[in-house]
Design a protein around this motif. Structure first.
Motif, PDB file in Angstrom:
ATOM      1  N   UNK A 138       4.793   0.367  11.865  1.00  0.00           N
ATOM      2  CA  UNK A 138       4.250   1.149  12.976  1.00  0.00           C
ATOM      3  C   UNK A 138       5.161   1.071  14.194  1.00  0.00           C
ATOM      4  N   UNK A 139       5.711  -0.083  14.443  1.00  0.00           N
ATOM      5  CA  UNK A 139       6.671  -0.198  15.548  1.00  0.00           C
ATOM      6  C   UNK A 139       7.895   0.673  15.295  1.00  0.00           C
ATOM      7  N   UNK A 140       8.228   0.857  14.020  1.00  0.00           N
ATOM      8  CA  UNK A 140       9.377   1.685  13.670  1.00  0.00           C
ATOM      9  C   UNK A 140       9.107   3.179  13.703  1.00  0.00           C
ATOM     10  N   UNK A 141       7.849   3.563  13.888  1.00  0.00           N
ATOM     11  CA  UNK A 141       7.563   4.986  14.048  1.00  0.00           C
ATOM     12  C   UNK A 141       6.696   5.620  12.982  1.00  0.00           C
ATOM     13  N   UNK A 142       6.059   4.820  12.118  1.00  0.00           N
ATOM     14  CA  UNK A 142       5.131   5.402  11.146  1.00  0.00           C
ATOM     15  C   UNK A 142       3.996   6.102  11.880  1.00  0.00           C
ATOM     16  N   UNK A 143       3.609   7.266  11.379  1.00  0.00           N
ATOM     17  CA  UNK A 143       2.585   8.076  12.051  1.00  0.00           C
ATOM     18  C   UNK A 143       1.265   8.138  11.279  1.00  0.00           C
ATOM     19  N   UNK A 144       1.268   7.654  10.045  1.00  0.00           N
ATOM     20  CA  UNK A 144       0.071   7.685   9.207  1.00  0.00           C
ATOM     21  C   UNK A 144       0.201   6.576   8.166  1.00  0.00           C
ATOM     22  N   UNK A 145      -0.880   5.841   7.945  1.00  0.00           N
ATOM     23  CA  UNK A 145      -0.878   4.745   6.977  1.00  0.00           C
ATOM     24  C   UNK A 145      -1.945   4.996   5.926  1.00  0.00           C
ATOM     25  N   UNK A 146      -1.563   4.815   4.671  1.00  0.00           N
ATOM     26  CA  UNK A 146      -2.529   4.829   3.572  1.00  0.00           C
ATOM     27  C   UNK A 146      -2.553   3.433   2.956  1.00  0.00           C
ATOM     28  N   UNK A 147      -3.736   2.847   2.855  1.00  0.00           N
ATOM     29  CA  UNK A 147      -3.842   1.559   2.175  1.00  0.00           C
ATOM     30  C   UNK A 147      -4.157   1.817   0.711  1.00  0.00           C
ATOM     31  N   UNK A 148      -3.373   1.185  -0.136  1.00  0.00           N
ATOM     32  CA  UNK A 148      -3.507   1.357  -1.587  1.00  0.00           C
ATOM     33  C   UNK A 148      -3.691  -0.023  -2.205  1.00  0.00           C
ATOM     34  N   UNK A 149      -4.856  -0.264  -2.763  1.00  0.00           N
ATOM     35  CA  UNK A 149      -5.187  -1.557  -3.363  1.00  0.00           C
ATOM     36  C   UNK A 149      -5.685  -1.323  -4.784  1.00  0.00           C
ATOM     37  N   UNK A 150      -4.882  -1.711  -5.731  1.00  0.00           N
ATOM     38  CA  UNK A 150      -5.249  -1.532  -7.134  1.00  0.00           C
ATOM     39  C   UNK A 150      -5.785  -2.842  -7.711  1.00  0.00           C
ATOM     40  N   UNK A 151      -6.807  -2.722  -8.552  1.00  0.00           N
ATOM     41  CA  UNK A 151      -7.288  -3.882  -9.277  1.00  0.00           C
ATOM     42  C   UNK A 151      -8.117  -4.855  -8.468  1.00  0.00           C
ATOM     43  N   UNK A 152      -8.707  -4.393  -7.366  1.00  0.00           N
ATOM     44  CA  UNK A 152      -9.583  -5.271  -6.583  1.00  0.00           C
ATOM     45  C   UNK A 152     -10.985  -4.669  -6.553  1.00  0.00           C
ATOM     46  N   UNK A 153     -11.983  -5.533  -6.344  1.00  0.00           N
ATOM     47  CA  UNK A 153     -13.343  -5.015  -6.264  1.00  0.00           C
ATOM     48  C   UNK A 153     -13.548  -4.339  -4.911  1.00  0.00           C
ATOM     49  N   UNK A 154     -14.643  -3.588  -4.799  1.00  0.00           N
ATOM     50  CA  UNK A 154     -14.866  -2.775  -3.605  1.00  0.00           C
ATOM     51  C   UNK A 154     -15.043  -3.633  -2.348  1.00  0.00           C
ATOM     52  N   UNK A 155     -15.677  -4.782  -2.486  1.00  0.00           N
ATOM     53  CA  UNK A 155     -15.872  -5.662  -1.334  1.00  0.00           C
ATOM     54  C   UNK A 155     -14.529  -6.130  -0.781  1.00  0.00           C
ATOM     55  N   UNK A 156     -13.632  -6.499  -1.678  1.00  0.00           N
ATOM     56  CA  UNK A 156     -12.294  -6.932  -1.254  1.00  0.00           C
ATOM     57  C   UNK A 156     -11.529  -5.780  -0.637  1.00  0.00           C
ATOM     58  N   UNK A 157     -11.641  -4.610  -1.254  1.00  0.00           N
ATOM     59  CA  UNK A 157     -10.959  -3.418  -0.745  1.00  0.00           C
ATOM     60  C   UNK A 157     -11.430  -3.118   0.687  1.00  0.00           C
ATOM     61  N   UNK A 158     -12.729  -3.182   0.907  1.00  0.00           N
ATOM     62  CA  UNK A 158     -13.273  -2.916   2.232  1.00  0.00           C
ATOM     63  C   UNK A 158     -12.746  -3.919   3.253  1.00  0.00           C
ATOM     64  N   UNK A 159     -12.731  -5.190   2.893  1.00  0.00           N
ATOM     65  CA  UNK A 159     -12.255  -6.222   3.816  1.00  0.00           C
ATOM     66  C   UNK A 159     -10.785  -6.014   4.162  1.00  0.00           C
ATOM     67  N   UNK A 160      -9.983  -5.705   3.159  1.00  0.00           N
ATOM     68  CA  UNK A 160      -8.550  -5.485   3.405  1.00  0.00           C
ATOM     69  C   UNK A 160      -8.327  -4.222   4.233  1.00  0.00           C
ATOM     70  N   UNK A 161      -9.097  -3.187   3.941  1.00  0.00           N
ATOM     71  CA  UNK A 161      -8.947  -1.934   4.688  1.00  0.00           C
ATOM     72  C   UNK A 161      -9.326  -2.122   6.151  1.00  0.00           C
TER      73      UNK A 161
END
Length: 211
Positions: free
Chosen positions: A30-53
């Motif tokens: 983001x400091x380098x200039x990213x304008x949009x972020x997509x979080x991609x988490x494969x192989x984790x349960x929904x609770x973990x995905x939510x916490x990481x997101x």
């Protein structure tokens, strides 16, 4: 979301953390200039995905950058993300729209004009199109030519982002193709100096992207 917000679209990857956190590496991008972020988490349960997101969203919020959730509209709803990106096997766009509401951003993957038109008609707000240069992130990804990308971008009125092996060294080949943005995974997260890699790719994106 404005077209310019797709300019440098990064997708998270934990492969190269090497003792750092994904939050730290995302902030570097983001400091380098990213304008949009997509979080991609494969192989984790929904609770973990939510916490990481939620944790990544907190970083994005500090920079005023939207967060997109890969694959899972329920996670996007739970964390208040800007929206969701759906691949071909991730469920109908209309179902995601019904869950997230009219203000959410919904992205779809399209490699052909036919798929692009169908996604737009179903309500997609933007498209990811590629792999434009091949990729090691998805072993089954088929490469498309710049001409094929141009045809997709010309066929729809929504932004189309180029994905697949894009880096600062090859981005110039996409000049004139109508890309709204460049999407990167390994060419940002896989580099030793993530901030500088993002800055270089952002400069390349500013040179070849339209709108």
């Amino acid at each position: 979301m404005e077209r310019k917000q797709y300019r440098l679209y990064i997708i998270t990857d934990r492969t190269w953390l090497d003792g750092r956190t994904l939050e730290e590496d995302t902030e570097r991008a983001l400091r380098g200039g990213a304008t949009l972020v997509q979080i991609r988490e494969k192989g984790v349960d929904e609770e973990t995905y939510i916490a990481r997101a939620r944790s990544i969203k907190a970083v994005c919020d500090r920079y005023g950058v939207p967060l997109i959730i890969n694959d899972n509209a329920a996670v996007a709803a739970a964390v208040g993300a800007a929206g969701v990106h759906l691949g071909a096997s991730d469920g109908p766009i209309r179902e995601a729209r019904a869950l997230l509401g009219p203000g959410a951003v919904i992205g779809a993957t399209a490699k052909t004009v036919e798929a692009a038109l169908a996604a737009q008609a179903a309500g997609a707000d933007y498209l990811g199109c590629g792999a434009v240069f091949g990729t090691t992130t998805k072993a089954d990804a088929k490469t498309i030519t710049p001409e094929q990308f141009r045809a997709v971008a010309a066929a729809v009125s929504i932004p189309v982002v180029a994905i697949g092996g894009v880096d600062a060294g090859n981005a110039a080949a996409l000049a004139g193709c109508g890309a709204a943005g460049l999407c990167a995974i390994s060419s940002v997260y896989g580099r030793k100096d993530i901030e500088q890699a993002a800055r270089a790719l952002r400069a390349a994106a500013d040179g070849v992207c339209t709108g």
